[in-house]
Design an enzyme around this catalytic site. Structure first.
Site, PDB file in Angstrom:
ATOM      1  N   HIS A   1       4.424 -22.466 -45.679  1.00  0.00           N
ATOM      2  CA  HIS A   1       5.088 -21.886 -46.954  1.00  0.00           C
ATOM      3  C   HIS A   1       6.764 -22.230 -47.182  1.00  0.00           C
ATOM      4  O   HIS A   1       7.136 -22.706 -46.367  1.00  0.00           O
ATOM      5  CB  HIS A   1       5.114 -20.357 -47.118  1.00  0.00           C
ATOM      6  N   GLY A   2       6.910 -22.560 -48.294  1.00  0.00           N
ATOM      7  CA  GLY A   2       8.399 -22.787 -48.616  1.00  0.00           C
ATOM      8  C   GLY A   2       8.745 -24.083 -48.664  1.00  0.00           C
ATOM      9  O   GLY A   2       7.919 -24.911 -48.713  1.00  0.00           O
TER      10      GLY A   2
ATOM     11  N   LYS B   1       8.753 -27.600 -44.616  1.00  0.00           N
ATOM     12  CA  LYS B   1       7.581 -27.804 -44.250  1.00  0.00           C
ATOM     13  C   LYS B   1       7.354 -28.550 -43.201  1.00  0.00           C
ATOM     14  O   LYS B   1       6.889 -28.386 -41.932  1.00  0.00           O
ATOM     15  CB  LYS B   1       6.564 -28.334 -45.066  1.00  0.00           C
TER      16      LYS B   1
ATOM     17  N   HIS C   1      -3.127 -23.083 -48.013  1.00  0.00           N
ATOM     18  CA  HIS C   1      -1.905 -22.547 -48.520  1.00  0.00           C
ATOM     19  C   HIS C   1      -0.827 -23.569 -48.271  1.00  0.00           C
ATOM     20  O   HIS C   1      -0.882 -24.250 -47.586  1.00  0.00           O
ATOM     21  CB  HIS C   1      -1.662 -21.397 -47.685  1.00  0.00           C
TER      22      HIS C   1
ATOM     23  N   ASN D   1      -2.935 -23.904 -53.065  1.00  0.00           N
ATOM     24  CA  ASN D   1      -1.859 -22.908 -53.440  1.00  0.00           C
ATOM     25  C   ASN D   1      -0.421 -23.441 -53.499  1.00  0.00           C
ATOM     26  O   ASN D   1       0.040 -24.227 -52.804  1.00  0.00           O
ATOM     27  CB  ASN D   1      -1.649 -21.910 -52.511  1.00  0.00           C
TER      28      ASN D   1
ATOM     29  N   ASP E   1       3.375 -22.836 -55.178  1.00  0.00           N
ATOM     30  CA  ASP E   1       4.573 -21.673 -55.528  1.00  0.00           C
ATOM     31  C   ASP E   1       5.660 -22.542 -55.710  1.00  0.00           C
ATOM     32  O   ASP E   1       6.319 -22.334 -56.546  1.00  0.00           O
ATOM     33  CB  ASP E   1       4.296 -20.270 -54.873  1.00  0.00           C
TER      34      ASP E   1
ATOM     35  N   ASP F   1      -2.899 -12.651 -53.730  1.00  0.00           N
ATOM     36  CA  ASP F   1      -2.289 -13.908 -52.637  1.00  0.00           C
ATOM     37  C   ASP F   1      -1.705 -12.949 -51.559  1.00  0.00           C
ATOM     38  O   ASP F   1      -1.022 -11.984 -51.756  1.00  0.00           O
ATOM     39  CB  ASP F   1      -1.526 -14.670 -53.235  1.00  0.00           C
ATOM     40  N   HIS F   2      -2.315 -13.194 -50.388  1.00  0.00           N
ATOM     41  CA  HIS F   2      -1.619 -12.653 -49.395  1.00  0.00           C
ATOM     42  C   HIS F   2      -1.702 -10.933 -49.227  1.00  0.00           C
ATOM     43  O   HIS F   2      -0.699 -10.471 -48.689  1.00  0.00           O
ATOM     44  CB  HIS F   2      -0.272 -13.147 -48.825  1.00  0.00           C
TER      45      HIS F   2
ATOM     46  N   ARG G   1       8.602 -22.752 -58.623  1.00  0.00           N
ATOM     47  CA  ARG G   1      10.091 -22.340 -58.313  1.00  0.00           C
ATOM     48  C   ARG G   1      11.349 -23.384 -58.427  1.00  0.00           C
ATOM     49  O   ARG G   1      12.225 -23.108 -59.063  1.00  0.00           O
ATOM     50  CB  ARG G   1       9.996 -21.488 -56.962  1.00  0.00           C
TER      51      ARG G   1
HETATM   52  P1  13P Z   1       4.089 -23.050 -51.223  1.00  0.00           P
HETATM   53  O1  13P Z   1       5.199 -22.359 -50.632  1.00  0.00           O
HETATM   54  O2  13P Z   1       3.583 -24.452 -50.461  1.00  0.00           O
HETATM   55  O3  13P Z   1       4.127 -23.236 -52.592  1.00  0.00           O
HETATM   56  O4  13P Z   1       2.707 -22.330 -50.945  1.00  0.00           O
HETATM   57  C1  13P Z   1       2.095 -21.083 -51.665  1.00  0.00           C
HETATM   58  C2  13P Z   1       1.371 -20.408 -51.249  1.00  0.00           C
HETATM   59  O5  13P Z   1       0.490 -20.886 -50.212  1.00  0.00           O
HETATM   60  C3  13P Z   1       0.864 -19.159 -51.622  1.00  0.00           C
HETATM   61  O6  13P Z   1       0.091 -18.447 -51.034  1.00  0.00           O
HETATM   62  O1  G3H Z   2       2.953 -17.318 -50.013  1.00  0.00           O
HETATM   63  C1  G3H Z   2       3.747 -16.768 -50.626  1.00  0.00           C
HETATM   64  C2  G3H Z   2       3.815 -17.099 -51.999  1.00  0.00           C
HETATM   65  O2  G3H Z   2       4.679 -18.278 -52.257  1.00  0.00           O
HETATM   66  C3  G3H Z   2       4.305 -15.886 -52.750  1.00  0.00           C
HETATM   67  O3  G3H Z   2       5.786 -15.527 -52.291  1.00  0.00           O
HETATM   68  O4  G3H Z   2       5.628 -13.208 -51.179  1.00  0.00           O
HETATM   69  O5  G3H Z   2       7.701 -14.273 -52.049  1.00  0.00           O
HETATM   70  O6  G3H Z   2       6.016 -13.556 -53.812  1.00  0.00           O
HETATM   71  P1  G3H Z   2       6.231 -14.130 -52.448  1.00  0.00           P
HETATM   72 ZN    ZN Z   3       0.039 -18.767 -48.993  1.00  0.00          ZN
END
Ligand code: 13P
Ligand code: G3H
Ligand code: ZN
Length: 308
Positions: A180-181, A184, A211, A254, A256, A82-83, A260
């Site tokens: 992200h996060g 939003k 994402h 995606n 995350d 990822d990224h 969390r």
């Molecule tokens: P979220 O922060 O919305 O869960 O997105 C995660 C993401 O895009 C990871 O690449």
């Molecule tokens: O897009 C990012 C994901 O939420 C991963 O986050 O770089 O803190 O592991 P991280």
């Molecule tokens: Zn992402």
């Protein structure tokens, strides 16, 4: 079940109106929770590892944990970077057993983004590994922002077509208003669905990726806050918007932040309610269960349940 590539997963998802959940993994409990949920829901999944996750847990540990999951489960699982932020990182992940990588050059000028993606594609494709790229910047944009400012940030459909042709990438992360996060949107959530449709028309049958697609569910934000957390006004992408996106060409979503939040909310609660406990298993077990239930719920939102 042997690990699969995202190419195989997307081909099925595109023709069947669902998206594959790409869940970020950092440790054993997260991997177990996701895989147990996917098994129960009979859904294909992508386990994705960020640069930060790889630094936190180490490549070898994450791969061995995922190997264990592959050994005991029979759902299709892809292992995705990822990224990825450099050719070297993508190469290390391909050489180290990943079945998919993302090279994220979205912060670069168009030509430089094309160049780095092409370099990764040239290494990945002869080894059978598909590559995700990103065009546009992920950002929540408020209602009052002008069309030209929006155009400067979101994915341009004509550029998207040129970008895919020039790079040979296998899927494209698009910017249509997600970010992200846990924060939003400052006001009413909105995604640019017209733009998404135009991108789909410019790239017929091409897999698109969303994402920043967590929904930041209120129950978990409230639980975090109730037990000492501080997440005032956290807001994600409403689930009906995710459902709408996956009916089209979005075939990877995606997630995350939602994982969390689920884990942290339950750990906060367990620690607050059982102050004399100092056995990590007593709070990690319910946290893993909460994460698993969150993933099961997400698999239904993505219409991926029953698609393994
Ligand atoms: P979220 O922060 O919305 O869960 O997105 C995660 C993401 O895009 C990871 O690449
Ligand atoms: O897009 C990012 C994901 O939420 C991963 O986050 O770089 O803190 O592991 P991280
Ligand atoms: Zn992402």
């Amino acid at each position: 079940m042997p690990k699969v590539t995202t190419r195989e997963l997307f081909a099925k998802a595109l023709n069947n109106g669902y998206a594959v959940g790409a869940f970020n993994v950092n440790n054993m409990e997260i991997i177990q929770g996701i895989v147990e949920a996917a098994e129960e829901e009979k859904a294909p999944i992508i386990l994705q590892i960020s640069k930060g996750a790889r630094e936190y847990a180490r490549h070898e540990f994450l791969m061995k944990l995922i190997e264990a999951a592959l050994e005991i489960s029979d759902i299709p699982i892809a292992i995705h970077l990822d990224h990825g932020d450099s050719f070297e990182l993508c190469k290390a992940c391909i050489d180290g057993g990943f079945t998919s990588v993302m090279i994220d050059g979205s912060h670069l000028p168009f030509a430089e983004n094309v160049a780095i993606v092409k370099k990764v594609v040239d290494y990945a494709h002869p080894r059978g590994i598909p590559v995700e790229a990103e065009l546009g910047r992920l950002a929540g944009i408020e209602e009052h922002v002008s069309v030209s400012d929006r155009d400067a940030v979101y994915t341009n459909p004509d550029e998207a077509k040129e970008f895919v042709e020039k790079t040979g990438c296998d899927s494209l992360a698009v910017a249509i208003g997600t970010s992200h996060g846990a924060y939003k949107f400052k006001s009413t959530p909105q995604l640019d669905f017209d733009r998404l449709k135009t991108i789909e028309e410019a790239l017929p049958g091409f897999p698109l990726v969303l994402h920043g697609a967590s929904s930041v569910l209120k129950d978990y934000v409230d639980l975090c806050n109730k037990y000492g957390g501080k997440l005032p006004g956290a807001q994600g992408v409403p689930e009906d918007m995710i459902k709408r996106a996956v009916r089209g060409a979005v075939c990877k979503v995606n997630i995350d932040t939602d994982l969390r939040l689920a884990m942290t909310a339950i750990i906060r609660k367990e620690l607050a309610e059982n102050p004399s406990n100092f056995d990590p298993r007593k709070y990690l077990d319910p946290a893993r269960t909460a994460l698993k239930e969150m993933v099961r719920h997400k698999l239904h939102v993505l219409n991926a349940a029953g698609k393994a």
